[in-house]
Design a protein around this motif. Structure first.
Motif, mmCIF file in Angstrom:
data_model
loop_
_atom_site.group_PDB
_atom_site.id
_atom_site.type_symbol
_atom_site.label_atom_id
_atom_site.label_comp_id
_atom_site.label_asym_id
_atom_site.label_seq_id
_atom_site.Cartn_x
_atom_site.Cartn_y
_atom_site.Cartn_z
ATOM 1 N N LEU A 148 0.863 -1.187 0.000
ATOM 2 C CA LEU A 148 0.000 0.000 0.000
ATOM 3 C C LEU A 148 0.888 1.221 0.000
ATOM 4 O O LEU A 148 1.513 1.542 1.011
ATOM 5 N N LEU A 185 -9.388 -11.334 2.227
ATOM 6 C CA LEU A 185 -7.984 -11.534 2.638
ATOM 7 C C LEU A 185 -7.813 -12.851 3.368
ATOM 8 O O LEU A 185 -6.781 -13.516 3.236
ATOM 9 N N ILE A 186 -8.818 -13.249 4.133
ATOM 10 C CA ILE A 186 -8.723 -14.530 4.838
ATOM 11 C C ILE A 186 -8.790 -15.674 3.836
ATOM 12 O O ILE A 186 -7.964 -16.586 3.864
ATOM 13 N N ARG A 197 -5.580 -15.770 2.119
ATOM 14 C CA ARG A 197 -4.392 -15.611 2.988
ATOM 15 C C ARG A 197 -3.465 -14.532 2.432
ATOM 16 O O ARG A 197 -2.231 -14.712 2.353
ATOM 17 N N SER A 198 -4.040 -13.417 2.031
ATOM 18 C CA SER A 198 -3.225 -12.357 1.431
ATOM 19 C C SER A 198 -2.676 -11.417 2.483
ATOM 20 O O SER A 198 -3.161 -11.358 3.605
ATOM 21 N N LEU A 199 -1.677 -10.673 2.064
ATOM 22 C CA LEU A 199 -0.998 -9.730 2.945
ATOM 23 C C LEU A 199 -1.131 -8.317 2.383
ATOM 24 O O LEU A 199 -0.910 -8.100 1.195
ATOM 25 N N ILE A 200 -1.499 -7.389 3.236
ATOM 26 C CA ILE A 200 -1.490 -5.966 2.879
ATOM 27 C C ILE A 200 -0.548 -5.265 3.831
ATOM 28 O O ILE A 200 -0.595 -5.498 5.034
ATOM 29 N N LYS A 201 0.294 -4.400 3.287
ATOM 30 C CA LYS A 201 1.200 -3.677 4.181
ATOM 31 C C LYS A 201 1.366 -2.249 3.693
ATOM 32 O O LYS A 201 1.749 -2.017 2.547
ATOM 33 N N ASP A 203 -7.984 -10.285 14.734
ATOM 34 C CA ASP A 203 -9.349 -10.040 14.271
ATOM 35 C C ASP A 203 -10.094 -11.343 14.000
ATOM 36 O O ASP A 203 -9.782 -12.071 13.064
ATOM 37 N N LEU A 257 -5.531 -11.670 10.509
ATOM 38 C CA LEU A 257 -6.948 -11.805 10.163
ATOM 39 C C LEU A 257 -7.317 -13.268 10.239
ATOM 40 O O LEU A 257 -6.930 -14.063 9.385
ATOM 41 N N LEU A 281 -3.791 2.391 7.005
ATOM 42 C CA LEU A 281 -2.674 1.439 6.978
ATOM 43 C C LEU A 281 -1.402 2.103 6.466
ATOM 44 O O LEU A 281 -0.303 1.788 6.918
ATOM 45 N N SER A 319 1.030 -0.204 8.727
ATOM 46 C CA SER A 319 0.602 -1.432 9.386
ATOM 47 C C SER A 319 0.492 -2.586 8.406
ATOM 48 O O SER A 319 0.428 -2.394 7.201
ATOM 49 N N LEU A 320 0.464 -3.767 8.964
ATOM 50 C CA LEU A 320 0.389 -4.995 8.180
ATOM 51 C C LEU A 320 -0.880 -5.760 8.535
ATOM 52 O O LEU A 320 -1.194 -5.928 9.712
ATOM 53 N N ILE A 321 -1.599 -6.206 7.517
ATOM 54 C CA ILE A 321 -2.738 -7.105 7.711
ATOM 55 C C ILE A 321 -2.445 -8.375 6.941
ATOM 56 O O ILE A 321 -1.999 -8.325 5.803
ATOM 57 N N LYS A 322 -2.695 -9.504 7.565
ATOM 58 C CA LYS A 322 -2.459 -10.755 6.842
ATOM 59 C C LYS A 322 -3.540 -11.762 7.194
ATOM 60 O O LYS A 322 -3.760 -12.067 8.362
ATOM 61 N N GLY A 323 -4.213 -12.254 6.159
ATOM 62 C CA GLY A 323 -5.128 -13.368 6.349
ATOM 63 C C GLY A 323 -4.336 -14.656 6.488
ATOM 64 O O GLY A 323 -3.273 -14.797 5.896
#
Lengths: 340, 340
Positions: free
Chosen positions: A245, A267-268, A271-275, B223, B245, B267, B272-276
């Motif tokens: 991001l 995302l679940i 199993r993706s990652l956003i940062k 989450d 996630l 984010l 920040s980092l979000i990861k499913g």
């Protein structure tokens, strides 16, 4: 020095939604005399960038907000016209985060010397500067594209986006660019070798266009824009997709809460990652990045493009045009020619 | 074997929104005779879990959807009543992903022996099974809480959530749990040592309650629920926050597009980092996880809680109650007592 006339741009009110000329004011002032250890820098090129919109709000972020009635600051290339530091001599070309004014008088340590024999000085505001490095680290450290994967980049004809696409091509990925005009899309395909492009402004069905452009789904989405374009990309994520991001230009002027479909379930499932990231996270690796970018530039693997607005008086206009997507590549303001 | 009566639960229609009893059907069938290499497993406890709702949709995900008119499958503890495999003998207790039925006849390799001298067999459906391991890997691999940091967990009184909170405490974090009743909140504080709790159903201003519970912001948000609770946590993220996630139970039955404020800008600001993730991502490290969880359990550092619904005929009802938040800890259905 005192006979030189200086001029600066102040932020005089905080924009609500889209900024306007009324939020800014030009002010004539004398050039500040350099003290021991200081230099006077004449501005050659100013960089105008979307992230500056965030600094115009009075809110906590990774860099402090601009203060009201103070000069706007940003990336700037200039030349030393007076030096009271042994680090520089008159005529040296430098880069730094300095004020939007004709002359900045600053500590010598606030600027870095650049080599204009490698590339024109303006290149240090794009490919050999913030936007090149931002693309390099965001794509390679967070996105980690592998050969044969599909990389989608939004804001693809912007200065970060076009480096992202080219670096992804260097790494062997299929590259899909999203941009805001047919001319931009043509440029990305013909000049930069993007595999597919989407003009989001004229495409009637963005979901369908994306599906056609990404028959194998999306492995990396380098996000410069946020908003409904990013909403659409989410539905095509492959398992273990990575989303650096970088920007959310579509949200910067939003006053309606910036609502959209929540992305957690997607995302679940994948199993993706956003940062989120900013370039300063990679300060320790800056020389690695510059070396690679310089090598690709010299080898002709990396092209860069500039949209140059002439004249200091047009700096606010140039900044506002960013949000109309007026730029192909780096949006710059040419303030003066070198006198050396 | 053939004189034993079997019964199973079929999915006969795909739920739209919240599932109902009408989506399921009980069917009487004979017990399938074991062939060479197979075993017959009598069900002792069935696990009902929110992720199963996703498998009831006909959509791509990390596990294939349930097929219509076929038996529902899930985590199950049982005992071997007949073995045509040298791996097991009658009376052995086993765990596996098997059908919602009184007896499963399966290849011996489809089940794993468990040791009921360490803990009651049902514990292998929570602390020593899927939910314990999910909490362990999601929190420690993605969340990476450090001493003194603030960890917020939603669905805190669920079987994953209460392990997340306890493991975060073991790691020295300040733990804030969000749950759906005062009884649950009391339990989390008094029995499990959570530092603060929020009853999201009775709190008038969730943003304010979160701010008060997290005076130093949020470093890790585990989450389990998605939706408006997660929206509220986003505004408190500290720089470099991590968001594992795990679930989005609030979205699973959503039919209105699950809209909320976009999170990209937030984010980026906080990097920040979000990861499913799903547990199978950590298959290679399962024994490490079980060892640590077993150690903490033995040392009394980790408590677990079960909500046990009695009787196979109530399995659908137990599943539906998950979405009313009826469970404290792991929701289980007790199907029969051991006969050995």
């Amino acid at each position: 020095m005192n006979q030189l006339k200086n001029k600066q741009v102040l932020l005089i009110s905080r924009p609500v939604g889209m900024p306007t000329q009324q939020n800014f004011e030009f002010k004539d002032i004398p050039v500040v005399e350099a003290k021991e250890g200081q230099v006077v820098v004449r501005t050659l090129y100013l960089s105008v960038d979307p992230y500056m919109r965030g600094r115009m709000n009075d809110s906590k972020s990774y860099i402090p907000p601009y203060q009201l009635n103070e000069v706007i600051a940003g990336g700037l290339v200039g030349e030393i016209v007076e030096s009271k530091s042994e680090l520089f001599k008159a005529g040296d070309k430098v880069i730094g985060m300095l004020g939007w004014q004709l002359y900045n008088t600053v500590d010598a340590k606030a600027v870095t010397k650049i080599d204009d024999s490698i590339a024109p000085v303006s290149a240090y505001l794009s490919v050999l500067g913030l936007t090149g490095l931002t693309a390099y680290f965001g794509l390679l450290d967070i996105g980690q594209p592998k050969e044969g994967e599909t990389v989608v980049v939004s804001g693809a004809a912007g200065s970060v986006g076009m480096f992202v696409g080219q670096i992804a091509k260097i790494k062997g990925a299929r590259v899909v660019g999203i941009a805001g005009s047919d001319d931009k899309c043509d440029y990305l395909k013909k000049e930069l070798g993007f595999d597919a492009t989407i003009n989001y402004k004229t495409t009637e069905n963005l979901d369908q266009a994306l599906e056609e452009a990404c028959p194998n789904g999306v492995d990396v989405y380098f996000d410069n824009v946020g908003g409904s374009i990013s909403d659409a990309v989410m539905s095509l994520l492959n398992d273990y997709a990575r989303i650096p991001l970088c920007g959310a230009i579509s949200s910067y002027n939003s006053t309606d809460g910036d609502m959209g479909p929540r992305i957690q379930s997607r995302l679940i499932k994948t199993r993706s990652l956003i940062k989120g990231f900013v370039l300063s996270d990679y300060a320790a690796r800056q020389s690695e990045g510059l070396q690679e970018l310089g090598k690709w530039l010299t080898e002709g693997k990396l092209k860069y493009e500039e949209t140059v607005v002439e004249g200091f008086d047009n700096v606010v206009e140039a900044f506002l045009q960013l949000f109309q997507g007026a730029n192909l590549g780096k949006m710059l303001v040419k303030v003066s020619d070198s006198e050396f």
